[in-house]
Design a protein around this motif. Structure first.
Motif, short mmCIF file in Angstrom:
data_model
loop_
_atom_site.label_atom_id
_atom_site.label_comp_id
_atom_site.label_asym_id
_atom_site.label_seq_id
_atom_site.Cartn_x
_atom_site.Cartn_y
_atom_site.Cartn_z
N LYS A 665 0.80 -1.23 0.00
CA LYS A 665 0.00 0.00 0.00
C LYS A 665 0.83 1.28 0.00
O LYS A 665 0.40 2.30 -0.52
CB LYS A 665 -0.94 0.02 1.22
N GLU A 666 2.02 1.25 0.59
CA GLU A 666 2.87 2.45 0.62
C GLU A 666 3.79 2.42 -0.58
O GLU A 666 4.52 1.45 -0.79
CB GLU A 666 3.70 2.46 1.90
N ALA A 667 3.76 3.50 -1.39
CA ALA A 667 4.60 3.51 -2.58
C ALA A 667 6.08 3.44 -2.20
O ALA A 667 6.84 2.63 -2.72
CB ALA A 667 4.32 4.76 -3.40
N SER A 668 6.50 4.32 -1.29
CA SER A 668 7.91 4.33 -0.89
C SER A 668 8.05 4.69 0.57
O SER A 668 8.49 3.91 1.39
CB SER A 668 8.69 5.34 -1.75
N GLY A 669 7.61 5.91 0.90
CA GLY A 669 7.94 6.49 2.18
C GLY A 669 9.24 7.26 2.07
O GLY A 669 10.14 6.89 1.31
N THR A 670 9.33 8.37 2.79
CA THR A 670 10.60 9.10 2.90
C THR A 670 10.95 9.34 4.37
O THR A 670 12.13 9.47 4.70
CB THR A 670 10.54 10.45 2.17
N GLY A 671 9.94 9.36 5.25
CA GLY A 671 10.24 9.46 6.67
C GLY A 671 11.10 8.29 7.13
O GLY A 671 12.01 8.46 7.96
#
Length: 832
Positions: A665-671
């Motif tokens: 569900k999460e494309a990537s995340g940066t946090g």
């Protein structure tokens, strides 16, 4: 204050010099001539403005030189089109990039001011919702640092993302009037303005050569005015630009109406026009909100493309046919995808190019980055609304679609199901325009933002397009800038790294691997812990000031900060907290590692369940924080109004980074990357960039739990029944019963009923399916935390192996593999 010496050479140095004395003189100059205040009336916010203007002066020389060098060399330029840019506070970042932090501190000290107090005066522009805007800001920083010519294009929202307050645990949205005190970083460009049509109808006619043409007769026209913000690279002369568009009326004031007493009519057009850029992302549930959001997107894209075409017209060595060799236009998600149809309109209707040539230019110029796999996040516009708003563009999209579907039929004869799935016009239910399809068809390069995400794109939402054009697809894993999210936000770690491995890591983050040489050094591990402890104390002080909750910096800081959404599963985190609460209540003498659970993030104003999740977090926190039997083991805090500014305190203080979205569900995340760079360990699923973080850090330095993408799909295909997980797990049942029974809501059994009902009867993001695995993994975290040296080794290794996640690496890949934008070494201006 000392007067500026009336000497031209000295004045020049004061305007551009980088010494403490030159900065001091420049601030004195701006206080007098730009701000107009006597010394006795000055406060820290005035010194902030004076220093910001002085710094901007120094960037402007670089900005003009960057433009001139790029023009002289005929360099290709990236244009990054994004509806969001969360730049964060600019003063600290620009001082860092220019290398004048200490000079500024000394200059302010001579004037009786403290740099940290002055920095705190900056109002953060909230021109975005979250990760998408923070990513765009990181990419602009890296483009300038890597000396790649670039323009960011977006919207100058008068009111940004709302300020979040908590009233009795409920999110309350307050207006973010970030421009109230002005913005010293932007430069208004009233001479850079373009007209944007809206609504109306189209007419067929023949031109002077007898060729059949179509013109758009608008029902309304809005003017877009440019505001430029310089974007300075780190340690280089390159200074790119962020151009934001603000809406104005074409005719600002109807004097006749005013003179006859119709005051509202006199300003009606101006008021109507300025609503276009008034507020970030209006609520698009009502029809009027949808229409305004579409207008916002078209407005900034049209202004940006007209500006690019205008620049092309001014080039002596190129024509509009050379557009793909001079500009790379990148669509940051689907928000700017109307640009495909708008560029075609400009080329065909206004510049009278033949269709096939115009289409070849368009496809060669555009690239598209997809940021989501969630179907509801792939923009679609109701056909009627789109046609009323952009009648000419709908005609163009139909023509693009007809030609495209002919290509599909030629490649896959007889497969009309495929044709229906790939059409730019959705026929399921009410007809709609599929903006992700338009972006994909109109771009020569399509990419996802993490290795897993890119594969899932090819296997799911864009599968048909991948099978048609596999050569167009690639992966570009996201990255974040170490300048802002380590050097600026974590000065203690920065100094430690500089001493141990040299300062080159700031532009070559892979050099952090050198930290592995010190992992067995007892003294270094202690220094590492000391830095983390100081950061935790700093955050604890902020938490106390904001919430009144006291946190012990010796505890494990377990942090989840991101947009509040069901798929990000903040409520899974809460279920574990309540589990630990029950364990303590049932076993008062339990041996448990003390832990502070820290949350932050905003829920969309209309997102009912997300707001309930915030209320649940705060309600559980209120119970735990004031229970002496429990609060010696754990506390729970929700920090309101998460933004870049307080992120500078949060990321460096984390011991554990919560990245617990449902797999797929999460494309990537940066946090997740920012936490890793600052030495936090990750607890997470195999989702988005977590997969690559685990690969880089090593499986033994990552806390993995939960279903995989394949297991999620199999479970849902078999008919997921959350009730079966409740029946099989007494601890889970007890947790849900406690919440549902009103234990955390003063006996009110209704307030959390929607959340509990959603989990027990639907659970679309498999919270209950992953619960047992998550709780067991959190027990492993607690055990690992007890071994101080082992945890320190894992923390050091996470930071040491975070080099892949620099935005410099990501941008280098975009420039070299998609955009064809090369480094340009800027030549200083001759100010003689």
């Amino acid at each position: 204050m000392t007067d500026l010496v009336a000497n031209p050479a000295t004045a020049e140095r004061a305007r551009t010099g980088l010494s403490a004395d030159a900065l001091r003189r420049a601030m004195i100059d701006h206080v007098r001539y730009s701000i107009g205040r006597p010394a006795a009336a000055l406060r820290p916010e005035h010194y902030y403005r004076a220093l910001a203007l002085a710094v901007r002066d120094r960037m402007q020389d670089n900005r003009v030189a960057s433009t001139q060098t790029s023009l002289d060399l005929g360099s290709k330029v990236t244009c990054y089109l994004s509806a969001e840019f969360l730049m964060g506070p600019q003063l600290g970042a620009n001082l860092l990039n220019l290398g004048i932090e200490q000079a500024a501190r000394a200059a302010l000290a001579e004037l009786g001011q403290d740099l940290d107090e002055v920095l705190a005066c900056e109002e953060e522009p909230g021109l975005g919702n979250g990760g998408l805007g923070r990513l765009a800001a990181c990419y602009l920083d890296s483009l300038a640092t890597l000396e790649r010519p670039a323009i960011g294009y977006g919207i100058r929202y008068e009111f940004g993302i709302f300020d979040q307050e908590l009233h009795d645990g409920w999110q309350v949205e307050k207006t973010d009037n970030w421009l109230d005190a002005g913005n010293p970083w932007e430069i208004a460009k009233p001479d850079v303005s373009y007209l944007v049509n809206w609504e109306g109808h189209t007419e067929h006619y023949h031109d002077d050569a007898g060729m059949a043409r179509i013109r758009w007769v608008p029902g309304r026209v809005v003017k877009g005015v440019a505001y430029d913000t310089p974007i300075q690279g780190y340690g280089v002369k390159t200074c790119n630009v962020l151009t934001l568009w603000s809406a104005r009326a074409v005719q600002e004031f109807a004097l006749d109406a005013f003179n006859t007493g119709d005051y509202y009519k006199a300003v009606e057009e101006e008021v109507s026009a300025e609503t276009v850029t008034k507020v970030l992302y209006p609520n698009d549930e009502p029809d009027a909100g949808k229409r305004l959001r579409l207008l916002q997107q078209f407005f900034f894209v049209s202004c940006s493309l007209q500006h690019v075409v205008h620049i092309m017209d001014d080039l002596a060595d190129a024509s509009l046919r050379d557009l793909p060799t001079r500009f790379a236009l990148q669509l940051n998600d689907t928000h700017p995808s109307i640009g495909v149809a708008e560029l075609m309109r400009i080329l065909v209707d206004e510049r009278r190019l033949e269709w096939n040539e115009a289409w070849a230019i368009t496809v060669a110029t555009f690239g598209y980055t997809n940021h989501t796999l969630l179907p509801e996040a792939l923009e679609k516009w109701p056909l009627d609304l789109f046609g009323e708003s952009l009648p000419r563009h709908l005609e163009i999209i139909y023509e693009i679609n007809n030609r495209f579907l002919d290509e599909v039929r030629a490649k896959f004869p007889g497969d009309e199901d495929r044709v229906r799935r790939m059409s730019l016009i959705g026929e399921d239910g009410a007809k709609s325009v599929r903006m992700a399809h338009l972006a994909t068809v109109g771009s020569h390069a399509i990419n996802g933002v993490a290795a897993l995400h890119s594969e899932l794109l090819k296997d799911s939402v864009l599968k048909d397009f991948y099978e048609l054009w596999p050569e167009r697809f690639s992966n570009k894993t996201n990255g974040v800038t170490p300048r802002r999210f380590v050097a600026l936000s974590n000065p203690g770690l920065r100094h430690l790294l500089d001493r141990r491995i040299g300062d080159g890591w700031l532009t070559h983050l892979d050099r952090l691997r050198g930290l592995e040489d010190f992992i067995e050094d007892d003294g270094f591990r202690q220094e590492w812990r000391d830095v983390k402890r100081a950061n935790k104390a700093r955050l604890a002080e902020f938490v106390r000031a904001e919430t009144g909750v006291d946190l012990d910096p010796t505890w494990l800081f377990d942090i989840q900060v991101k947009r509040i959404h069901e798929y990000k599963r903040q409520h899974l985190n809460v279920l574990n907290i309540v589990t630990q609460y029950l364990r303590i209540k049932n076993n008062p003498g339990i041996d448990m590692a003390p832990r502070a659970f820290i949350f932050g993030g905003k829920a969309a104003p209309g997102y009912f369940l997300a707001k309930r999740i915030i209320k649940l977090i705060t309600a559980v926190g209120d119970m735990i924080n004031f229970d002496p039997e429990v609060n010696r083991y754990m506390k729970v805090v929700f920090l309101p109004n998460f933004n870049v500014q307080n992120a500078h305190l949060i990321y460096p203080a984390a011991n554990l980074s919560e990245q617990i979205s449902t797999a797929g569900k999460e494309a990537s995340g940066t946090g997740n990357m920012k936490f890793m760079m600052n030495g936090a360990l990750t607890i997470g699923t195999l989702d988005g960039a977590n997969v690559e973080i685990r690969e880089e850090a090593g499986a033994e330095n990552f806390f993995l739990f939960g279903l995989t993408v394949d297991e999620v799909e199999a479970l849902q295909a078999d008919g997921y029944r959350p009730s079966s997980y409740i029946a099989a797990n007494p601890e889970l049942r007890a947790v849900l019963d406690l919440i549902a029974g009103g234990h955390f809501s003063h006996g009110d059994t209704e307030v959390f009923r929607p959340l509990i009902d959603n989990l027990t009867h639907h659970d679309p993001f498999l919270v209950l399916a992953d619960y047992a695995s998550y709780v067991q993994c959190q027990d492993r975290v607690s055990a690992a935390w007890q071994d101080r040296d082992a945890w320190s080794r894992m923390s050091i290794l996470n930071a040491a192996r975070s080099g892949k996640f620099s935005s410099d690496r990501a941008i280098e890949q975009y420039c070299d593999e998609i955009w064809g934008v090369r480094p340009v070494h800027v030549q200083p201006l001759d100010n003689g």
